[in-house]
Design a protein around this motif. Structure first.
Motif, short mmCIF file in Angstrom:
data_model
loop_
_atom_site.label_atom_id
_atom_site.label_comp_id
_atom_site.label_asym_id
_atom_site.label_seq_id
_atom_site.Cartn_x
_atom_site.Cartn_y
_atom_site.Cartn_z
N VAL A 525 0.87 -1.18 0.00
CA VAL A 525 0.00 0.00 0.00
C VAL A 525 0.90 1.23 0.00
N THR A 526 0.71 2.10 -0.97
CA THR A 526 1.53 3.32 -1.07
C THR A 526 0.68 4.53 -0.75
N ILE A 527 1.15 5.33 0.21
CA ILE A 527 0.42 6.52 0.65
C ILE A 527 1.24 7.75 0.27
N ASP A 528 0.64 8.61 -0.52
CA ASP A 528 1.27 9.89 -0.88
C ASP A 528 0.64 10.97 -0.01
N THR A 529 1.37 11.42 1.00
CA THR A 529 0.79 12.37 1.96
C THR A 529 0.65 13.77 1.39
N SER A 530 1.22 14.03 0.22
CA SER A 530 1.06 15.35 -0.38
C SER A 530 -0.27 15.47 -1.12
N THR A 531 -0.83 14.33 -1.53
CA THR A 531 -2.08 14.37 -2.31
C THR A 531 -3.22 13.59 -1.65
N GLY A 532 -2.90 12.73 -0.68
CA GLY A 532 -3.92 11.85 -0.11
C GLY A 532 -4.22 10.64 -0.98
N ARG A 533 -3.43 10.45 -2.02
CA ARG A 533 -3.64 9.31 -2.92
C ARG A 533 -3.10 8.04 -2.26
N VAL A 534 -3.92 6.99 -2.23
CA VAL A 534 -3.55 5.70 -1.66
C VAL A 534 -3.75 4.64 -2.73
N SER A 535 -2.74 3.84 -2.97
CA SER A 535 -2.84 2.83 -4.03
C SER A 535 -2.28 1.50 -3.55
N ARG A 562 -5.41 0.27 9.19
CA ARG A 562 -5.41 0.99 10.47
C ARG A 562 -4.23 1.96 10.42
N TRP A 563 -4.45 3.21 10.83
CA TRP A 563 -3.37 4.19 10.68
C TRP A 563 -3.39 5.22 11.79
N MET A 564 -2.28 5.93 11.89
CA MET A 564 -2.16 6.98 12.88
C MET A 564 -1.52 8.20 12.23
N LYS A 565 -1.77 9.34 12.84
CA LYS A 565 -1.24 10.59 12.33
C LYS A 565 -0.60 11.34 13.48
N ASP A 566 0.71 11.57 13.35
CA ASP A 566 1.46 12.32 14.38
C ASP A 566 1.28 11.73 15.78
N GLY A 567 1.23 10.39 15.86
CA GLY A 567 1.19 9.75 17.16
C GLY A 567 -0.19 9.41 17.67
N TYR A 568 -1.25 9.78 16.92
CA TYR A 568 -2.62 9.50 17.37
C TYR A 568 -3.28 8.49 16.44
N ILE A 593 2.43 10.29 8.76
CA ILE A 593 1.43 9.22 8.71
C ILE A 593 2.14 7.90 8.93
N LEU A 594 1.49 7.02 9.66
CA LEU A 594 1.99 5.67 9.82
C LEU A 594 0.80 4.71 9.66
N ALA A 595 0.89 3.78 8.72
CA ALA A 595 -0.22 2.87 8.44
C ALA A 595 0.13 1.44 8.82
N ASN A 596 -0.92 0.64 8.93
CA ASN A 596 -0.84 -0.76 9.36
C ASN A 596 -0.35 -0.84 10.81
N ILE A 597 -1.12 -0.20 11.69
CA ILE A 597 -0.74 -0.14 13.10
C ILE A 597 -0.67 -1.56 13.68
N ASN A 598 0.43 -1.84 14.35
CA ASN A 598 0.71 -3.14 14.95
C ASN A 598 0.74 -4.28 13.92
N VAL A 599 0.85 -3.91 12.65
CA VAL A 599 0.96 -4.88 11.55
C VAL A 599 -0.13 -5.94 11.65
N THR A 600 -1.35 -5.49 11.85
CA THR A 600 -2.47 -6.43 11.86
C THR A 600 -2.90 -6.79 10.44
N GLY A 610 8.80 12.58 1.46
CA GLY A 610 8.59 13.58 2.51
C GLY A 610 8.12 12.92 3.80
N ASN A 611 7.21 11.97 3.69
CA ASN A 611 6.73 11.29 4.90
C ASN A 611 7.81 10.40 5.50
N TRP A 612 8.59 9.75 4.65
CA TRP A 612 9.71 8.96 5.17
C TRP A 612 10.67 9.86 5.98
N GLU A 613 10.95 11.04 5.47
CA GLU A 613 11.86 11.95 6.19
C GLU A 613 11.27 12.35 7.55
#
Length: 941
Positions: A525-535, A562-568, A593-600, A610-613
């Motif tokens: 799953v690829t998340i582009d945080t600049s556009t909100g595009r998820v593929s 399942r995902w979180m944003k800035d720790g939430y 952004i961090l997705a797949n919380i707890n790798v469920t 940018g998000n990786w950085e």
């Protein structure tokens, strides 16, 4: 107590269910037997599936194993006589019953069996009978025809070899107090019951078993049922014992278990269940831990399934020679000694976890697999994947302070990602008619079935919620108790639970799950945080691989995110069920952004740079804001995304930069697992030393952290995973050349050599210390380790030494060690693969192991056979380092040389080795210089 058809409403239900099961079996068999529409001219005895017309009801079996060889011979045998009662469903003049490597005593009419009819009917006479070795049948042609609805009995007397091949009814040997002892034991799974007695040896052919064992005085006999009668008898002047057992529940042939030994046991009760742990007399004190956790695990599963344990007793027995790690025989579970026995004086924390999780795995099968059995071997994944998943839950109940549930991510999810990212992977479920031969059946028991099965079921339980998952599961098990089913029925019952609980899903359960089960691989799953595009796209380690297997789902999945944003953490699951979608909430500014919380979820995640950085920044400033499991995930995802050319290799390496601040086990283990690939590919190049320097630099703070925590190595950390990371710190520091670590291990091992009767090295650290000392030492250290291995009375200690002996850097010693695998008095058959792959895992021993396998392949393949040698793990182990065109050519030549004989259960592993080698060659060519530069820049080289 087991559920039985006693009260009248339940009796009616059971009759209806039995009729439905018979109809299902007949339909299934008719398709397999006739070849579908248009029929098939192949003779019935040349087909690998039984015809539909006969269904077993019960067996009466008496077996007499000889625990001494025949006079003037090295041959051990067993004799037996059996009766199977079966019902005729379709008129036929042919009886096919499985039989393999059995010799029959002729009846008075000259035939190997006697056929009689129940009641006033008479059975047709036998026209001819013969053995068909290829399809493993005893073929019986009749002069007349069997009548539908009539029941018959088939009686036979036979002799078989009590061989040491770890299959069917076999012998295991060990020495105790200088006396060589023999255990007669069994491994019927998956197709070896036919090697023990004539039977309808398919999982849907359930029957009741009445077992009688004849055995020498001073021995004890065990089987699935409780001992019912015990008597002294005499046969041909020989004093013997005869033990009869209560009838089993209706079950498949592969679950039958029989053992004759002079073992002793520990026992307790849990409610009405008798629990016994059996072992060698000298090892029985190592059974206390297993005894203590079995009751709580049984209680957990009775609650989890909401169904009482179906039997009166739970026997578990530790065997010196055993092919699998353990086998879930109903009421008598068999184990390798290392997996059941635990000695607090010599066994490690890891050994303890192995014991509790494997017990939980096998006991989970008592319901899922034994009470309800899958119809055919094409759905092995559902049986083994389920038991693998809930084993963590059962172990967590028994050891609640360990947080063992989290370790499924490292031990199963990440492990199977590596296999399922290959184009030579396979779906969880295969077509039923594509799995026919015994070798094909064995091939199903692989990492995909166990670990991917566990991962997708964990994902399913997560998005349904555990209470809903458990409700659907319980209904499924209740409805199909003592019968057979197919995987799609589980989706049906889970969907009913979804409806009852008003769970909101984007699609029905089967629509969500089918793409995960019926097509191979998994998505990134690829998340582009600049556009909100998820593929999403099919993740392949080698993106240039040509995927020849077409999927009806076109490699698209319904993905719970399942995902979180800035720790939430966001509470709701976001579903991605198209190739691409827009989620404006995932657009960020300075946030991460961090997705797949707890790798469920069973997928990898990639981000825009940018998000990786921003994630790197968070790791370097306060890594604990990111959940522990996701810190391990970031490392594993990044390294594998880099191998797939989706992110730069240097980005993956940067995920290890913060490790000098990390003290938790999961991220460290994830990093070491991934850096291991770099070592395998590059440890014979100029990259090796800068890489070692970098890893040593990162691990030194961890080494010092544990030195402080343990008061200069005199104590053991309290937390379960800290104990694991304590070992990681020591092993990695020594392996990468930290002199303080090497001095420690050299001193500890030297003290043991000076005083062999007092090994003061803590059990947790022994594997690391032994390996380091043998690697740094001379022939004296190796010989000492070998002598201790030979003298070891605790299997887990022997296993540690066995691995350490492969750590030597002396090629002559490694060659000697490899040669020992050809001598079963030095290395047990069950351990030969482990020794060879351990030598291959050593950078000095890699080519030696490969040459050894090529030289002795024919011997291994013919002498050991499928029952005792894991060819798949052997191929994977000796080819793991292959990364040059020369090695690829050697592998191709090897395949060509042996293609006529085939590779048995290793056929898929060979394909995967070829694919991996080609990918490795490209990876080295593309990344070697960049990696060299990065490691050098981090260490000032």
């Amino acid at each position: 107590m087991g559920k039985r058809c006693k009260v009248s409403p339940l009796r009616v239900f059971c009759v209806v269910l039995a009729a439905a099961s018979v109809a299902t079996i007949v339909t299934l068999w008719t398709i397999a037997f006739t070849g579908g529409e248009g029929g098939d001219v192949t003779a019935p005895w040349d087909r690998y599936r039984l015809p539909p017309g006969l269904v077993p009801l019960f067996y009466n079996i008496t077996l007499w194993p000889r625990l001494r060889p025949k006079e003037n011979s090295s041959l051990y045998i067993f004799t037996g006589w059996s009766t199977v009662q079966f019902e005729c469903l379709e008129e036929t003049n042919l009886i096919l019953i499985h039989s393999n490597k059995l010799n029959y005593t002729k009846m008075e009419d000259g035939h190997p069996v006697r056929l009689t009819a129940e009641g006033d009917e008479s059975a047709p006479n036998i026209k001819s009978a013969w053995l068909q070795p290829q399809t493993q049948y005893l073929v019986i042609q009749l002069k007349g025809r069997l009548t539908p609805g009539q029941k018959y009995r088939l009686y036979a007397e036979f002799t078989g070899e009590l061989a040491d091949d770890l299959a069917g009814f076999y012998r295991s040997e060990y020495e105790e107090d200088g006396v060589r002892k023999v255990v007669a034991t069994s491994q019927m799974h998956p197709t070896h019951a036919r090697k023990t007695f004539p039977c309808f040896d398919e999982p849907a052919m359930k029957a009741v078993f009445h077992i009688t064992l004849i055995h020498p005085p001073g021995t004890v006999a065990l089987s699935n049922g409780m001992e019912e009668d015990h008597a002294a008898i005499t046969i041909d002047g020989e004093a013997l014992l005869q033990t009869k057992f209560e009838a089993t529940e209706k079950m498949s042939t592969y679950l039958l278990a029989i053992v004759v030994s002079d073992y002793t046991y520990l026992n307790t009760t849990q409610g009405n269940i008798q629990i016994r742990i059996w072992a060698r007399r000298k090892a029985i004190n190592q059974g206390n831990y297993a005894l203590n956790v079995t009751g709580p695990i049984l209680d957990f599963f009775q609650s989890y399934y909401n169904i009482s344990y179906p039997l009166k007793k739970s026997d578990q027995i530790a065997l010196p020679d055993f092919y699998f790690g353990a086998m879930e025989n109903w009421g008598l579970v068999t184990y390798r000694e290392t997996n059941l026995l635990y000695d607090p004086e010599t066994s490690s924390n890891s050994n303890k976890e192995t014991t509790v999780t494997i017990i939980a795995h096998e006991l989970a099968h008592m319901w899922f697999g034994n009470l309800v059995t899958l119809r055919w071997w094409n759905e092995v994944w559902l049986n083994e994947g389920f038991a693998s998943y809930v084993s963590y839950l059962g172990a967590d109940h028994a050891e609640p302070d360990w947080d063992v549930k989290d370790l499924i991510v490292l031990d199963d999810v990440h492990k199977v990602f590596a296999v399922d990212a290959l184009a030579s992977s396979h779906p969880l479920t295969s077509e039923e008619n594509s799995i026919l031969l015994p070798g094909q059946i064995m091939e199903q028991f692989d990492t995909i079935s166990y670990s991917k099965g566990a991962a997708v079921l964990r994902m399913l339980s997560d998005f349904l919620s555990e209470p809903v998952f458990k409700q659907g599961l319980s209904s499924y098990l209740r409805y199909f108790s003592y019968g057979n089913t197919v995987g799609t029925q589980l989706w049906k019952y889970l969907q009913m639970a979804v409806k009852d609980n008003k769970v909101s899903l984007p699609h029905p359960v089967d629509i969500i799950m089918n793409p995960w089960v019926l097509q191979m691989g998994f998505p990134v799953v690829t998340i582009d945080t600049s556009t909100g595009r998820v593929s999403q796209e099919h993740f392949l380690l080698d993106p240039e691989t040509n995927v020849t297997v077409q999927s009806p789902y076109k490699y698209k999945w319904v993905i719970p995110v399942r995902w979180m944003k800035d720790g939430y953490v966001r509470e709701d699951i976001w579903w991605l069920d198209e190739k691409e979608a827009l989620n404006v909430d995932m657009m960020t500014g300075p946030s991460w952004i961090l997705a797949n919380i707890n790798v469920t979820g069973y997928y990898r995640v990639n981000y825009d740079l940018g998000n990786w950085e921003r994630l790197f920044s968070q790791l370097s400033t306060n890594h604990q804001v990111i959940p522990l499991i996701n810190r391990a995930q970031l490392v594993d995802d990044a390294f594998n995304l880099a191998r797939a050319q989706l992110v730069p290799t240097t980005l993956a390496l940067r995920t290890t930069s913060y490790l000098s601040q990390e003290t938790e086990y999961m991220p460290w283990q994830s990093a070491l697992n991934n850096l291991r690939y770099f070592e395998l590919m590059l440890d014979r190049t100029e990259v090796y030393q800068p890489m070692q320097d970098y890893i040593r630099k990162q691990v030194t703070p961890l080494f010092l952290y544990f030195r402080e925590m343990t008061s200069n190595w005199t104590k053991v950390p309290e937390k379960h995973t800290d104990q694991y990371n304590h070992v990681n710190a020591l092993r990695t520091a020594c392996r990468t050349g930290l002199s303080e670590c090497q001095d420690l291990t050299r001193m500890w091992f030297g003290q043991w050599m000076d005083h062999p009767e007092h090994n003061l090295i803590h059990p947790n650290l022994r594997s690391a210390v032994y390996c380091s000392a043998v690697a740094d030492g001379t022939e004296a250290e190796w010989n000492f380790a070998w002598s201790q291995f030979r003298a070891a009375t605790v299997a887990s200690e022997a296993s540690k030494l066995m691995s350490a002996l492969a750590c030597s850097t002396d090629t002559q010693l490694l060659d000697r060690y490899l040669s020992y695998t050809l001598n079963t008095t030095l290395i047990r058959k069950q351990d030969a693969t482990s020794v060879i792959t351990a030598v291959a895992n050593n950078r000095v021993g890699h080519s030696l192991a490969w040459d050894f396998v090529r030289e002795h392949w024919v011997y291994m393949f013919t002498e050991y056979g499928v029952g005792s040698f894991s060819f798949a793990s052997l191929i994977s182990g000796v080819t793991a380092r292959f990364s040059t065109p020369e090695e690829l050519q050697q592998l191709l030549d090897f395949v060509e040389q042996h293609k006529e004989a085939g590779f048995g259960s290793a056929a898929l592993a060979v394909d995967q080795a070829l694919e991996r080698t080609e990918a490795n060659i490209k990876w080295v060519q593309q990344n070697k210089q960049e990696v060299l530069h990065w490691f050098s820049s981090q260490t000032g080289g």
